[in-house]
Design an enzyme around this catalytic site. Structure first.
Site, mmCIF file in Angstrom:
data_model
loop_
_atom_site.group_PDB
_atom_site.id
_atom_site.type_symbol
_atom_site.label_atom_id
_atom_site.label_comp_id
_atom_site.label_asym_id
_atom_site.label_seq_id
_atom_site.Cartn_x
_atom_site.Cartn_y
_atom_site.Cartn_z
ATOM 1 N N LYS A 13 0.837 -1.204 0.000
ATOM 2 C CA LYS A 13 0.000 0.000 0.000
ATOM 3 C C LYS A 13 0.870 1.251 0.000
ATOM 4 O O LYS A 13 0.617 2.199 -0.743
ATOM 5 C CB LYS A 13 -0.922 0.037 1.241
ATOM 6 C CG LYS A 13 -1.830 -1.177 1.366
ATOM 7 C CD LYS A 13 -2.744 -1.070 2.585
ATOM 8 C CE LYS A 13 -2.004 -1.008 3.910
ATOM 9 N NZ LYS A 13 -1.226 -2.221 4.234
ATOM 10 N N ARG A 88 -9.838 0.783 8.355
ATOM 11 C CA ARG A 88 -9.376 -0.558 8.701
ATOM 12 C C ARG A 88 -10.417 -1.345 9.469
ATOM 13 O O ARG A 88 -10.165 -2.489 9.823
ATOM 14 C CB ARG A 88 -8.147 -0.416 9.601
ATOM 15 C CG ARG A 88 -6.834 -0.729 8.960
ATOM 16 C CD ARG A 88 -5.787 -0.379 9.995
ATOM 17 N NE ARG A 88 -4.566 -1.063 9.815
ATOM 18 C CZ ARG A 88 -3.521 -0.574 9.141
ATOM 19 N NH1 ARG A 88 -3.595 0.568 8.534
ATOM 20 N NH2 ARG A 88 -2.417 -1.259 9.085
ATOM 21 N N ARG A 127 12.024 -5.486 5.326
ATOM 22 C CA ARG A 127 11.793 -4.086 4.944
ATOM 23 C C ARG A 127 12.715 -3.124 5.683
ATOM 24 O O ARG A 127 12.966 -3.261 6.872
ATOM 25 C CB ARG A 127 10.338 -3.715 5.240
ATOM 26 C CG ARG A 127 10.075 -2.230 5.050
ATOM 27 C CD ARG A 127 8.627 -1.918 5.008
ATOM 28 N NE ARG A 127 7.919 -2.237 6.228
ATOM 29 C CZ ARG A 127 6.616 -2.038 6.380
ATOM 30 N NH1 ARG A 127 5.902 -1.557 5.391
ATOM 31 N NH2 ARG A 127 6.040 -2.353 7.509
ATOM 32 N N ARG A 160 11.371 -1.201 11.094
ATOM 33 C CA ARG A 160 10.261 -0.777 11.945
ATOM 34 C C ARG A 160 10.101 -1.716 13.129
ATOM 35 O O ARG A 160 10.253 -2.918 12.994
ATOM 36 C CB ARG A 160 8.967 -0.771 11.125
ATOM 37 C CG ARG A 160 8.393 0.610 10.959
ATOM 38 C CD ARG A 160 7.354 0.645 9.902
ATOM 39 N NE ARG A 160 6.134 -0.078 10.252
ATOM 40 C CZ ARG A 160 5.038 -0.078 9.506
ATOM 41 N NH1 ARG A 160 5.015 0.590 8.376
ATOM 42 N NH2 ARG A 160 3.971 -0.752 9.888
ATOM 43 N N ARG A 171 -0.316 -8.889 13.276
ATOM 44 C CA ARG A 171 -0.917 -7.887 12.381
ATOM 45 C C ARG A 171 -1.736 -8.575 11.296
ATOM 46 O O ARG A 171 -2.800 -8.086 10.908
ATOM 47 C CB ARG A 171 0.175 -7.002 11.774
ATOM 48 C CG ARG A 171 0.743 -5.998 12.783
ATOM 49 C CD ARG A 171 2.103 -5.481 12.379
ATOM 50 N NE ARG A 171 2.107 -4.733 11.138
ATOM 51 C CZ ARG A 171 3.191 -4.523 10.386
ATOM 52 N NH1 ARG A 171 4.353 -5.029 10.767
ATOM 53 N NH2 ARG A 171 3.102 -3.804 9.294
#
Ligand code: AP5
Ligand code: ZN
Length: 215
Positions: A13, A88, A127, A160, A171
């Site tokens: 996203k 969400r 990431r 992160r 998540r």
């Protein structure tokens, strides 16, 4: 264009939102980025949000709806926007619809970027993000030219807090339970589209742009 990017953590996203924003000349409004800024600046919202985020849980709807209400009133959001990470929950989607209806607007489309869970875990655990400009990299899929240094601005790249494998798994569960119901919600409105997110970013972007041009 008023567009929502829907999708599980790591679907791309943010990656697509950045590219779409450049191509379409409208802002990308990423609630995760807004929250991480609030945490970094130690604001009231940041203090409230941090524990939820670190655990991979959703921040309460009331807080999120207020953030979006204010953000959508900014001058740069008047010609359209790309919502990345909001709504969400069904409650957030309903609040957004009410907000837009009150000013005679509606969403144009909702694009679900779909990727399977194993790929998502792989993407998120590799990431890296630039501390200065927010650009996103991946240790294998999109490595920076110089180790831990941003190609764009020379800033430092970091991982992160919520990208550790265990938190990623929670998540993904939260997405399945709380966010997946939005598929039906937006299908009923006739604005739902799904794209296969497990392809090159430019290919995925092409699909989304075609949907946008299709009206
Ligand atoms: P948020 O920041 O929104 O995180 P997220 O939804 O978990 O999404 P991510 O940013 O992890 O992934 P992404 O889909 O943007 O993927 P990306 O492009 O980076 O939210 C964080 C937290 O804030 C939440 O857990 C919650 O606590 C809170 N929050 C935020 N909004 C909220 C709301 N509305 N309500 C309640 N709480 C809220 O890509 C991932 C990786 O894959 C990168 O390394 C990238 O380089 C790579 N990649 C991207 N595309 C491709 C591709 N096509 N092929 C290969 N690799 C790719
Ligand atoms: Zn940078």
């Amino acid at each position: 264009t008023r567009m929502v990017l829907l999708g599980p953590p790591g679907a791309g996203k943010g990656t697509q939102g950045q590219m779409l924003s450049q191509r379409l000349g409208i802002p990308q409004i990423a609630t995760g980025d807004i929250l991480r800024n609030a945490v970094a600046n130690g604001t009231d919202i940041g203090l409230k949000a941090k524990s939820y985020m670190d655990a991979g849980d959703l921040v309460p709807d009331e807080i999120m709806v207020e953030i979006i209400r204010e953000r959508l009133q900014e001058p740069d959001a008047q010609q359209g926007y790309i919502l990345d990470g909001f709504p969400r929950t069904v409650a957030q989607a309903e609040a957004l619809d009410e907000m837009l209806e009150a000013i005679g607007q509606r969403l144009d489309r909702v694009v679900h970027v779909d990727v399977d869970n194993e790929t998502l875990v792989e993407r998120l655990s590799g990431r890296l993000i630039c501390r200065d400009c927010g650009a996103t990299y991946h240790v294998r899929f999109h490595p920076p030219a110089k180790d831990r240094v941003c190609d764009e601005c020379g800033g430092e790249l970091y991982q992160r807090e919520d990208d550790q494998e265990e938190t990623v798994r929670s998540r993904l569960e939260v997405f399945a339970e709380r966010t997946q119901p939005l598929v039906d919600y937006y299908r009923q409105q006739g604005i739902y589209h799904k794209v296969d997110g497990d392809r090159e970013p430019e290919t995925v972007l092409g699909d989304i742009l075609r949907l946008t041009e299709a009206g």
